[in-house]
Motif scaffolding. Structure first.
Motif, PDB file in Angstrom:
ATOM      1  N   GLU A   3      48.237  35.621  33.425  1.00 11.95           N
ATOM      2  CA  GLU A   3      47.462  35.731  35.108  1.00 11.95           C
ATOM      3  C   GLU A   3      48.056  36.967  35.933  1.00 11.95           C
ATOM      4  O   GLU A   3      47.493  37.873  36.308  1.00 11.95           O
ATOM      5  N   TRP A  60      39.409  27.106  36.994  1.00 14.05           N
ATOM      6  CA  TRP A  60      39.026  27.748  38.310  1.00 14.05           C
ATOM      7  C   TRP A  60      37.695  27.112  38.938  1.00 14.05           C
ATOM      8  O   TRP A  60      36.658  26.910  37.949  1.00 14.05           O
ATOM      9  N   ARG A  81      42.123  27.285  42.241  1.00  7.43           N
ATOM     10  CA  ARG A  81      42.599  26.442  41.218  1.00  7.43           C
ATOM     11  C   ARG A  81      42.172  24.869  41.030  1.00  7.43           C
ATOM     12  O   ARG A  81      42.167  24.409  41.906  1.00  7.43           O
ATOM     13  N   LYS A  97      43.415  31.714  44.683  1.00  6.08           N
ATOM     14  CA  LYS A  97      43.774  33.124  44.151  1.00  6.08           C
ATOM     15  C   LYS A  97      42.673  34.083  44.448  1.00  6.08           C
ATOM     16  O   LYS A  97      41.458  34.167  44.098  1.00  6.08           O
TER      17      LYS A  97
END
Length: 140
Positions: A3, A60, A81, A97
């Motif tokens: 990531e 996600w 998440r 995120k």
């Protein structure tokens, strides 16, 4: 690729004028240049690239906010998440995120994540496919 490596590649791509011209439509390109904030206009494509390369809907939930007029007069996208149960805990902002948040935070604008709505991504978008390839992340 992990990531953090994906995010680093995307952030590097945000500053590349050739990539900006290829990925952003003219309106977002102009806002990007005018603001001087390289991530401006990349939120959907960048979120989709990260989403697809790191587990998609298993990892996600894609979220969006309609921008108030004083933001960028568009829609802002980011990822939340999922926990081990596959659920999204919207009280846990640590699970967000938002790799293009700086297009707001650098202008001292707080993002009201609690107002976000979820959406699906049934198809790979042309812009995400292009951003992934031009960023050196391969094909989606």
């Amino acid at each position: 690729m992990n990531e953090n490596d994906i995010i680093q590649a995307l952030r590097k791509a945000f500053s590349n004028d050739h990539i900006k011209r290829q990925v952003l439509d003219i309106g977002w390109y102009e806002k990007n240049i005018e603001s001087g904030i390289d991530s401006t206009g990349f939120c959907f494509a960048a979120s989709e690239v990260l989403y697809r390369l790191t587990g998609a809907s298993h990892t996600w939930q894609v979220n969006y906010l309609q921008d108030p007029d004083h933001w960028n007069q568009g829609t802002h996208y980011f990822l939340w998440r999922r926990n081990e149960d596959g659920e999204v805990d919207k009280a846990n902002y640590n699970h967000i995120k938002d790799i293009t948040a700086d297009q707001y935070t650098l202008r001292n604008i707080d993002i009201p994540y609690e107002q976000a709505r979820a959406r699906g991504l049934p198809f790979v978008s042309r812009r995400a496919r292009l951003l992934a390839r031009l960023s050196g992340l391969g094909e989606l």
